[in-house]
Enzyme design. Sequence first.
Site, PDB file in Angstrom:
ATOM      1  NE  ARG A  39      63.695  48.431  44.042  1.00  0.00           N
ATOM      2  CZ  ARG A  39      62.751  47.499  44.049  1.00  0.00           C
ATOM      3  NH1 ARG A  39      62.951  46.247  43.015  1.00  0.00           N
ATOM      4  NH2 ARG A  39      61.956  47.654  44.015  1.00  0.00           N
ATOM      5  CE  LYS A 200      42.025  43.612  36.978  1.00  0.00           C
ATOM      6  NZ  LYS A 200      42.146  42.768  36.448  1.00  0.00           N
ATOM      7  N   GLY A 357      55.079  50.962  42.714  1.00  0.00           N
ATOM      8  CA  GLY A 357      55.486  51.511  41.027  1.00  0.00           C
ATOM      9  C   GLY A 357      55.112  52.303  40.897  1.00  0.00           C
ATOM     10  N   GLY A 380      55.738  45.038  45.725  1.00  0.00           N
ATOM     11  CA  GLY A 380      55.207  44.235  46.410  1.00  0.00           C
ATOM     12  C   GLY A 380      54.611  44.063  48.449  1.00  0.00           C
TER      13      GLY A 380
HETATM   14  C1  3PG Z   1      61.161  44.263  43.010  1.00  0.00           C
HETATM   15  O1  3PG Z   1      60.908  44.438  41.901  1.00  0.00           O
HETATM   16  O2  3PG Z   1      59.792  44.237  43.867  1.00  0.00           O
HETATM   17  C2  3PG Z   1      61.255  43.148  44.385  1.00  0.00           C
HETATM   18  O3  3PG Z   1      62.391  43.164  43.733  1.00  0.00           O
HETATM   19  C3  3PG Z   1      61.100  41.857  44.151  1.00  0.00           C
HETATM   20  O4  3PG Z   1      61.472  40.938  42.726  1.00  0.00           O
HETATM   21  P1  3PG Z   1      60.147  39.773  42.758  1.00  0.00           P
HETATM   22  O5  3PG Z   1      58.796  40.180  42.783  1.00  0.00           O
HETATM   23  O6  3PG Z   1      61.067  39.125  41.796  1.00  0.00           O
HETATM   24  O7  3PG Z   1      60.280  39.250  44.065  1.00  0.00           O
HETATM   25 MG    MG Z   2      57.546  42.377  42.288  1.00  0.00          MG
END
Ligand code: 3PG
Ligand code: MG
Length: 401
Positions: A39, A200, A357, A380
Amino acid sequence: MPDSGLRTLDDVDVARRTVLVRLDLNVPMQDGEVTDATRIERSVPTVKELLDKGAKVVILSHFGRPKGRREPAMSLKPLCAPLGQALGVQVAFAEDCVGEPARRAAAALQPGQVLLLENLRFHAGEEKNDPAFADALASLGEIYVGDAFSAAHRAHASITGLAERLPAAAGRLMQAEVEALSRALDHPDRPLIALVGGAKVSTKLELLGNLIARVDLLVLGGGMANTFLFARGVGVGRSLCERDMAETALEIMAKAESKGCGIVLPTDGRIAKEFKAGAPSEVVPIDRVPDDAMILDIGPDSAASIEARLEGCRTVVWNGPLGAFEIPPFDAGTTAVARRVAALTTAGELMSVAGGGDTLSALAHAGVLERLSYVSTAGGAFLEWLEGKELPGVAVLRRSP
Ligand code: 3PG
Ligand code: MG
């Protein structure tokens, strides 16, 4: 590449201006050391471009989830050095992201200099998108650049609040992510195939619902495939399986059929009685899984069939490993498919986009991370994009029609 539809760095004049740049520096760290700098590296082009154009750069980011409290373990200070190294300049630090420390440090910046502010989430106003907190952040600069695609699913003060208060543009990383994802899902060369794995079904219902309306072929692997197999009456033994989701799985398959989206399930699997390194395992046809065994990977026939289908496709979107790739030999299916995706991409036959991830770890494990067309750093946010949602942090950067 299609146009991202975003205002970009080409649309703002940043020379001698103080530019607030929202990055996602939420990087994995252990004992004060960054363990994966992806990142940071991906953030460099935007910051460098701003510096080259003579901007005074103020970097904002969250780190972890301190829930509005000052948590020393979640300070961004340890990131000054790696960030400075990646940028090739010194990075100053302000002990707070608002108030006197931030104001003084921002005011001291000269064109070509960089300041990193302390973790935004030490203030509850960040996640609440509190207007007073957003005003306080906005008062530190003149222009806003949003370059945190991986946090764009959060309607937080530094993501949407700032973009509404200052002239705003997307950074190069944001632009690249949106262009790649639009090209894969909104304007794809067809056939378009999606590979969806992971544990899942229940966490990916919306994603599956959106994908079957858009893709030509949906390949399921990983734990979630077991739920679909079970729903079709296949015995999955002690495999990970959400039995209460069987009805939903049937509905998804029926809906896919009505939309002309083919669904591909594993036809064989690598099974074991225990999930641990060195546990004896074997490959069986998918309808021969003993009651006391677990399916831990797709088998070679399934992998070969996915590879053959990929040959006929022009675009692939991938989220989620196809097996328990963390422990060999259950990485074989994911790795075989990953290598074929990479080879077809390199040959110019396939446009490939992956994110999430675990997916990144699996691609890195297969040694092909650099060989896909685009690998998103988002978790996310990537999932919400696949769900068909407009991310608030992207929406605020769109050019008005
Ligand atoms: C992540 O690592 O997915 C982003 O930085 C968002 O983090 P968060 O899910 O804590 O908002
Ligand atoms: Mg996250």
